[in-house]
Design an enzyme around this catalytic site. Structure first.
Site, short mmCIF file in Angstrom:
data_model
loop_
_atom_site.label_atom_id
_atom_site.label_comp_id
_atom_site.label_asym_id
_atom_site.label_seq_id
_atom_site.Cartn_x
_atom_site.Cartn_y
_atom_site.Cartn_z
N SER A 591 37.54 39.36 41.11
CA SER A 591 39.28 39.33 41.64
C SER A 591 39.71 39.72 42.23
CB SER A 591 40.26 38.29 41.76
OG SER A 591 41.06 37.48 42.33
N TYR A 604 44.75 31.76 35.97
CA TYR A 604 44.01 32.30 37.07
C TYR A 604 44.30 33.55 37.05
CZ TYR A 604 40.70 33.23 41.24
OH TYR A 604 39.91 33.80 41.98
#
Length: 714
Positions: A591, A604
């Protein structure tokens, strides 16, 4: 010998059929009355639906009927026959060749004998009635010179068992009382068509012809008459074999016993990647495993060592299974955990097989023979365990297994009534390296860039993972789709089946935090495809909370799925790749958050950073194994995302002070390209790494985020 009545159509009660399936539906057929072409397709599909009657892609059917000649306006006789390639079970009108009967038969005037066989095939094109029809096959004259309206040419195991036995001609004569003729083995072609006609002329009134080592011709005045006659002849052959079979002496009796089912599968799983590596020394192959009871009876028998080297008799079997199988001299309980020892045992077996194949080629080749093809085995037999087959794709490997089982059935039947005979080596070579067969191979589409490769994409029942799986399949790969959500996986399976068929994917439940489910999905990949070449770590979840609201449970689940999951799946995949020694790829879907610091994102974002660095570490370590490790960094892929269906979207919207509905536009606006990112965009990025242009690249990061300057790697 069983005293069979010589009357044809003796089966007045269709329930009397024991060895074939009577599938004719009178209502369906009545709706096609008068449409001989429709009835031909109907009959063909019924025959092709029963693998006891003919194998996949094998056999051909025909009908002759009157039609209006578009050139003269006069009525002329036309033959519709299955064209080159195709399968009876799925045959459609577009798969038929349509030819003028008179033109085809007139070719006899210019036929110059066996030396001109191949050239005659080109002349079939001058006989075509329907210019949009399929190209005529080499078997066209086998139908064209027989005067019957409907003809079936099949490769039923029961009939070939008689045809391939030493006393096949006499058995056929005795069994059918002279009502079935006999033509000795000959390669299909124009001359064989003439010999079928000669057999009929010399034996008026016969109702079929047995082709030595090859198959069966039957016919009738109507589609139904041809269909029922075909079933009857095969039923009689099969019953004869059954009456003469002595189970305790099948293949000379059993020399050893199979392991239990679970133990067989464990041994097969352990060995498959090693075998795949050896079989892929020239071209990457996909595998198939079968422990069918018929296979086990054969490979555990005393006669295995005598029969296996003989090879098959029917050309259709031979073309797909090669000159003979490789038989492993391993104990069924061999310790397969010592990989290097097993590799050392396999090496001389494969070298010997390749040497045998090269000798076969050099001894049988002609001046104009095509170059020697891949010398690796297609069929590998492991006594006590099962049969492995390897080919360019899953369908070809699976069909090779089916054909070898057909060959086993033939050997079993032939040995029960007489003794089995295979094709002479020169005849086998002339079929395998037939120039017409080579031309057919050359016309086949060029392999796609991922042909022969097997990919495990975690979380591939939806979102990014599913898009990647579909992209890989479309580029030629086989995939293992999976999810930890049984319901979601249940929706994906029929979608893949409908869109791609059954031979390009398999499936299973996978929780990347549980080593036991990882082991099961790896086992599935090895048993179904022979191994793994590509691992894409795509499974994910996210929790967006301020630091003070994050719980230890939140932290653990994020790290377990993203970091531990990536580690465990990569570790398992690498073990298979190292067994194969074929190189490989790991792609980690990370990501832009691995590089960008944002609010409410402690677990995260840091887990994504860990994924990114773990990728770098793996790339550094696995280069010596020719295993590439690369990263794709997407951002804000909302479409079909399970992550965005939960609290994550609400959390991100809250962090940015907007509504959930505004998120797609918000994310697009903040990019340099002002683009919304779709799952297909990420799939395309993954393909960039493995499609063949970046084979010397590893440790790279490819951003797919529309352009987020803060996420630039450098």
């Amino acid at each position: 010998m069983t005293d069979f009545p010589l009357l044809i159509f003796r089966f007045t009660d269709m329930d009397q059929f024991k060895h074939v399936s009577y599938l004719w539906d009178e209502q369906k057929a009545a709706a096609m009355a008068g449409d001989e072409l429709a009835l031909l397709i109907y009959r063909s599909n019924l025959l092709g639906a029963d693998l006891r009657l003919t194998n996949y892609g094998g056999g051909n059917t025909s009908c002759k009927a009157m039609a209006i000649d578009p050139l003269t306006g006069n009525s002329t006789e036309v033959m519709w026959v299955k064209g080159s390639g195709g399968d009876l079970g799925t045959l459609k009108t577009s798969g038929l060749a349509a030819l003028y009967v008179n033109r085809l038969q007139s070719l006899v005037k210019i036929y110059k004998g066996l030396s001109s066989e191949d050239g005659m095939v080109e002349l079939f094109n001058h006989c075509i009635f329907d210019l949009n029809s399929k190209a005529p096959s080499i078997d066209t004259p086998l139908h064209g010179f027989l005067p019957f309206k409907h003809i079936d040419h099949l490769h039923p195991d029961a009939a070939i068992a008689i045809a391939a036995s030493r006393d096949g001609k006499q058995i056929t004569k005795d069994l059918f009382g002279g009502t079935i003729g006999w033509v000795d083995w000959q390669r299909p072609g124009f001359d064989l068509g003439l010999k079928l006609k000669k057999c009929l002329d010399e034996n008026p009134g016969i109702r079929g012809i047995m082709l030595g080592s090859h198959g069966l011709f039957t016919w009738g005045d109507t589609a139904y008459e041809s269909y029922i006659h075909t079933l009857e002849v095969i039923e009689i052959c099969a019953q004869y074999l059954e009456d003469h079979s002595k189970k305790e002496k099948t293949f000379g009796g059993q020399m050893l016993s199979s392991l239990q089912k679970e133990d067989r599968l464990n041994q097969a799983e352990a060995l498959a990647p090693l075998l795949r590596g050896f079989c892929s020394s020239q071209n990457r192959m996909v595998g198939h495993f079968s422990d069918d009871e018929r296979v086990l009876e054969f490979i555990n028998s005393k006669d295995l060592s005598r029969l296996a080297p003989m090879g098959t008799s029917c050309p259709d079997h031979f073309l797909r299974t090669k000159i003979s199988p490789l038989v492993l001299n391993f104990s069924a309980k061999e310790n397969l955990a010592d990989i290097e020892t097993i590799r050392e045992k396999l090496q001389p077996l494969f070298e010997s097989y390749r040497g045998m194949y090269a000798d076969y080629y050099n001894q049988c080749k002609h001046v104009n023979s095509p170059a020697m093809r891949d010398p690796n085995p297609v069929v590998i037999l492991y006594p006590g365990i099962g049969m492995f087959t390897f080919a360019k794709d899953k369908q070809t490997a699976r069909v090779a297994a089916e054909f070898y089982i057909n060959a086993v059935n033939v050997m079993k039947g032939a040995e029960a009534i007489s003794s089995y005979t295979s094709l002479p080596r020169q005849e086998a070579f002339d079929i395998e390296y037939w120039l017409l067969e080579e031309a057919k191979l050359q016309r086949m589409p060029k392999p796609k860039s991922l042909s022969g490769r097997v990919a495990l994409i975690t979380g591939s029942a939806g979102g990014i993972g599913k898009a990647i799986a579909k992209k890989f399949v479309e580029e030629g790969a086989c995939v293992i789709i999976n999810d930890n959500d049984k319901e979601r996986l249940g929706l994906a399976i029929p979608e893949f089946r409908k869109q791609y068929g059954l031979d390009v994917f398999t499936s299973g439940l996978l929780d990347v935090t549980q080593p036991s489910t990882i082991a099961e999905i790896i086992k599935t990949a090895c048993l179904y495809f022979g191994g793994i070449d590509i691992v894409v770590n795509c499974a994910g979840l996210s929790i967006s909370k301020p630091l003070e609201d994050h719980t230890e449970k939140d932290w653990d689940i994020i790290y377990d799925v993203l970091v531990k999951g990536q580690f465990l799946v990569s570790q398992a995949g690498v073990a298979i790749m190292r067994k194969q020694k074929l190189s490989g790829d790991i792609i980690n879907i990370v990501s832009k958050n691995a590089l960008v610091s944002g609010p409410n994102n402690a677990a995260y974002g840091s887990a994504k950073a860990a994924q990114l660095h773990l990728s770098r570490l793996n790339a550094a370590e696995l280069g010596k194994d020719q295993i590439r490790v690369n990263v794709v960094n997407p951002d804000a892929v909302i479409s079909d995302s399970k992550i965005w269906a939960g609290d994550w979207a609400a959390g991100r919207a809250k962090a940015y002070g907007i509504s959930v509905e505004e998120l797609p536009a918000y994310y697009a606006k903040r990019t340099l390209l002002n683009e919304i990112i779709l799952p297909e965009d990420v799939a395309n990025a993954c393909f960039v790494f493995i499609g063949g242009f970046l084979n010397k690249s590893t440790g790279n990061v490819l951003n797919v985020d529309g352009g987020v300057a803060m996420a630039f790697v450098r």
